[in-house]
Design a protein around this motif. Structure first.
Motif, PDB file in Angstrom:
ATOM      1  N   ALA A  68      -5.318   1.083  -0.299  1.00  0.00           N
ATOM      2  CA  ALA A  68      -5.621   1.268   1.121  1.00  0.00           C
ATOM      3  C   ALA A  68      -6.940   2.009   1.313  1.00  0.00           C
ATOM      4  N   CYS A  69      -7.243   2.921   0.406  1.00  0.00           N
ATOM      5  CA  CYS A  69      -8.440   3.758   0.544  1.00  0.00           C
ATOM      6  C   CYS A  69      -9.594   3.270  -0.325  1.00  0.00           C
ATOM      7  N   ARG A  70      -9.618   1.994  -0.618  1.00  0.00           N
ATOM      8  CA  ARG A  70     -10.779   1.482  -1.346  1.00  0.00           C
ATOM      9  C   ARG A  70     -12.027   1.664  -0.480  1.00  0.00           C
ATOM     10  N   PHE A 126      -7.704  12.019   3.449  1.00  0.00           N
ATOM     11  CA  PHE A 126      -8.622  11.160   4.200  1.00  0.00           C
ATOM     12  C   PHE A 126      -9.164  11.876   5.436  1.00  0.00           C
ATOM     13  N   LYS A 127      -8.305  12.567   6.160  1.00  0.00           N
ATOM     14  CA  LYS A 127      -8.725  13.238   7.392  1.00  0.00           C
ATOM     15  C   LYS A 127      -9.667  14.409   7.111  1.00  0.00           C
ATOM     16  N   ARG A 128      -9.473  15.069   5.969  1.00  0.00           N
ATOM     17  CA  ARG A 128     -10.337  16.209   5.626  1.00  0.00           C
ATOM     18  C   ARG A 128     -11.697  15.768   5.080  1.00  0.00           C
ATOM     19  N   ASN A 129     -11.763  14.554   4.596  1.00  0.00           N
ATOM     20  CA  ASN A 129     -12.988  14.064   3.952  1.00  0.00           C
ATOM     21  C   ASN A 129     -13.478  12.827   4.686  1.00  0.00           C
ATOM     22  N   LYS A 130     -14.334  13.041   5.660  1.00  0.00           N
ATOM     23  CA  LYS A 130     -14.769  11.967   6.546  1.00  0.00           C
ATOM     24  C   LYS A 130     -15.504  10.870   5.785  1.00  0.00           C
ATOM     25  N   ARG A 131     -15.267   9.647   6.229  1.00  0.00           N
ATOM     26  CA  ARG A 131     -15.882   8.470   5.628  1.00  0.00           C
ATOM     27  C   ARG A 131     -16.743   7.735   6.652  1.00  0.00           C
ATOM     28  N   LEU A 132     -17.702   6.996   6.143  1.00  0.00           N
ATOM     29  CA  LEU A 132     -18.549   6.194   7.024  1.00  0.00           C
ATOM     30  C   LEU A 132     -17.789   5.002   7.586  1.00  0.00           C
ATOM     31  N   THR A 133     -16.992   4.341   6.744  1.00  0.00           N
ATOM     32  CA  THR A 133     -16.278   3.136   7.192  1.00  0.00           C
ATOM     33  C   THR A 133     -14.755   3.320   7.243  1.00  0.00           C
ATOM     34  N   HIS A 134     -14.285   4.554   7.224  1.00  0.00           N
ATOM     35  CA  HIS A 134     -12.863   4.863   7.420  1.00  0.00           C
ATOM     36  C   HIS A 134     -11.975   4.150   6.388  1.00  0.00           C
ATOM     37  N   ILE A 135     -10.888   3.498   6.863  1.00  0.00           N
ATOM     38  CA  ILE A 135     -10.000   2.728   5.993  1.00  0.00           C
ATOM     39  C   ILE A 135     -10.268   1.246   6.261  1.00  0.00           C
ATOM     40  N   SER A 155     -17.774   5.318  -1.873  1.00  0.00           N
ATOM     41  CA  SER A 155     -17.136   5.052  -3.166  1.00  0.00           C
ATOM     42  C   SER A 155     -16.877   6.326  -3.969  1.00  0.00           C
ATOM     43  N   THR A 156     -15.816   6.265  -4.772  1.00  0.00           N
ATOM     44  CA  THR A 156     -15.409   7.344  -5.674  1.00  0.00           C
ATOM     45  C   THR A 156     -15.271   8.676  -4.935  1.00  0.00           C
ATOM     46  N   ASP A 157     -14.721   8.613  -3.728  1.00  0.00           N
ATOM     47  CA  ASP A 157     -14.550   9.834  -2.939  1.00  0.00           C
ATOM     48  C   ASP A 157     -13.127  10.365  -3.081  1.00  0.00           C
ATOM     49  N   HIS A 199       0.846  -1.209   0.000  1.00  0.00           N
ATOM     50  CA  HIS A 199       0.000   0.000   0.000  1.00  0.00           C
ATOM     51  C   HIS A 199       0.875   1.251   0.000  1.00  0.00           C
ATOM     52  N   ALA A 200       1.623   1.405  -1.094  1.00  0.00           N
ATOM     53  CA  ALA A 200       2.589   2.505  -1.176  1.00  0.00           C
ATOM     54  C   ALA A 200       1.930   3.844  -1.474  1.00  0.00           C
ATOM     55  N   GLY A 201       0.685   3.836  -1.919  1.00  0.00           N
ATOM     56  CA  GLY A 201       0.002   5.088  -2.250  1.00  0.00           C
ATOM     57  C   GLY A 201      -0.597   5.813  -1.056  1.00  0.00           C
ATOM     58  N   LEU A 202      -0.554   5.169   0.112  1.00  0.00           N
ATOM     59  CA  LEU A 202      -1.072   5.808   1.329  1.00  0.00           C
ATOM     60  C   LEU A 202       0.040   6.660   1.939  1.00  0.00           C
ATOM     61  N   ASN A 203       0.355   7.757   1.307  1.00  0.00           N
ATOM     62  CA  ASN A 203       1.392   8.629   1.850  1.00  0.00           C
ATOM     63  C   ASN A 203       0.761   9.738   2.701  1.00  0.00           C
ATOM     64  N   LYS A 204       1.575  10.667   3.163  1.00  0.00           N
ATOM     65  CA  LYS A 204       1.055  11.722   4.051  1.00  0.00           C
ATOM     66  C   LYS A 204      -0.001  12.586   3.355  1.00  0.00           C
ATOM     67  N   GLU A 205       0.189  12.808   2.045  1.00  0.00           N
ATOM     68  CA  GLU A 205      -0.812  13.580   1.304  1.00  0.00           C
ATOM     69  C   GLU A 205      -2.163  12.867   1.303  1.00  0.00           C
TER      70      GLU A 205
END
Length: 437
Positions: free
Chosen positions: A227-229, A174-183, A236-238, A163-169
């Motif tokens: 990681a952010c599927r 992710f933190k700015r755009n809240k999700r129902l089921t997180h990661i 989805s598609t967020d 999961h190399a694409g889950l960097n600090k950016e």
């Protein structure tokens, strides 16, 4: 001429034995295949240490492949049962097996799996790290993460999910755009936790070239994990999903520059009407790299039947560009699948893959259906069973309810349309009420 990886060989104009194997299986011109491998649009996961492998290709113009997940865990630790699943999965012609083991003698199981499997083998090394070192997640060092990856590569696995694409950016998005089921990605959530607990960048992103060194050494295909599927159709598609996909596209080019083959992992849970756009987006952002989808599961309300919800999504996804389907079993989200669950999952995924291959115009896909239709028209029951994707269940159903006349079934009897049309068109009487024929 020497080469390091399948991609390196393809770029140098070399046709490897693995390319020949894939071309023969697929009925594809070998030069066309070589060019697509050189461009990264087809991957042939084939670790130099996997001696029992019968190579398969994943990507443009090829049959849609399926993957079977299995492995030992702390709550379900039985190596013999998992090896029984491996045998059945191979007998059912699964093209890939992912060992998701995360507890106990993982190396022993992995080595046995690689030694006995003709299918390509994948793993998620971060699952293994905690047990391998017997350390809490936050205490694992960067060097230790990479040592686990190299151990898996040395053992002969053909592709690894990283999961190399889950960097600090991505994390900030992710933190700015809240999700129902997180990661919901297990590997992604572990990396996220490690980054937060240590206030550090994802080591697989920060030291990506170090990862590529390992991949190049063993011809290990890099399956860039999502990681952010989305873990539910609400997510989805967020922004998080798309941000990570953009990063994966950048990493893909870096990998190809080092002749490392890449597969991109994708969603996830997703409403049907979003699937086509997601497939197009992935292919665009990731430069035509093969796409490996986990479902998509098209509704969240069917626990116990998610092999069906994912087969619906998988068929649509593969129709519009997905190349590789991860099977989902009826036990998804509920427990470790047993042998029967695995069989149901494989059949559902294979149905989805073949249905999509027909839609995509994959070479010879329709011929299988033509032969089945011909056998039905001729009422050749044994031929139908031989052609069936799974012959066990149709034989069982036929045996359980035997018709009075062998040229029909107990649903229609002598009113069978096939039977009667064959008779009428050959100038015979239909004879519905009389006992004599």
């Amino acid at each position: 001429m020497k080469y390091t990886t399948q991609m390196d060989a393809a770029k140098k104009g070399i046709v490897t034995k693995e390319m020949k194997c894939v071309a023969e299986k697929e009925g594809m011109d070998i030069e066309t295949l070589r060019i697509l491998v050189s461009q990264g649009k087809i991957a042939i996961p084939a670790n130099k240490n996997h001696k029992s492998l019968e190579a398969n290709g994943v990507g443009q113009g090829l049959k849609t492949k399926i993957n079977v997940n299995l492995g030992i865990s702390k709550d379900a630790y039985d190596i013999d049962k998992e090896m029984e699943k491996v045998k059945v999965a191979l007998d059912m012609n699964a093209e890939a097996i992912m060992d998701l083991s995360n507890y106990g003698k993982t190396a022993e199981f992995r080595k046995k799996l690689v030694n006995e499997s003709k299918a390509m083998i994948g793993t998620v090394p971060i699952y293994d790290a905690v047990g391998f070192y017997d350390k809490e997640l936050r205490d694992i060092t960067v060097d230790e993460f990479f040592k686990v990856v190299e151990k898996h590569a040395e053992d002969g696995v053909d592709f690894v999910t990283i999961h190399a694409g889950l960097n600090k950016e991505t994390v900030e998005t992710f933190k700015r755009n809240k999700r129902l089921t997180h990661i919901v990605s297990r590997g992604g959530s572990l990396l996220f936790a490690w980054m937060e607990l240590n206030n550090k960048e994802n080591p697989f992103y920060e030291y990506f070239d170090r990862l590529l060194d390992i991949c190049e050494k063993y011809d290990l295909t890099l399956s860039l994990g999502d990681a952010c599927r989305p873990g539910c159709i609400n997510d989805s598609t967020d922004a998080s999903q798309i941000k990570e996909l953009m990063i994966l596209g950048e990493l893909t080019k870096r990998a190809w520059d080092r002749n490392v083959q890449v597969i991109i992992e994708g969603p996830g849970h997703m409403a049907i009407n979003e699937i086509e756009a997601n497939m197009i987006l992935e292919k665009r952002l990731c430069h035509g790299a093969p796409f490996y989808v986990l479902g998509p599961i098209v509704t969240d309300v069917a626990p116990g039947y998610d092999h069906i919800t994912s087969a619906i999504g998988g068929a649509i996804a593969a129709t519009y560009g997905a190349d590789f389907l991860c099977y989902v079993t009826p036990a998804e989200h509920l427990r470790l699948p047993n042998l029967d669950d695995m069989k149901e999952g494989i059949i559902a995924a294979k149905i989805a893959a073949h249905a999509a291959d027909i839609a995509k115009g994959v070479k010879n896909a329709e011929k299988w259906d033509y032969k089945m239709s011909k056998a039905r028209q001729s009422l050749e029951w044994n031929k139908m069973f031989e052609l069936a994707l799974d012959d066990e269940r149709p034989r069982k159903y036929r045996k359980e309810s035997t018709p009075h006349h062998n040229d029909s079934c107990t649903m229609c009897g002598k009113m069978c349309s096939m039977r009667n049309m064959n008779k009428i068109l050959s100038g015979k009487d239909i004879n519905l009420l009389r006992e004599d024929d």
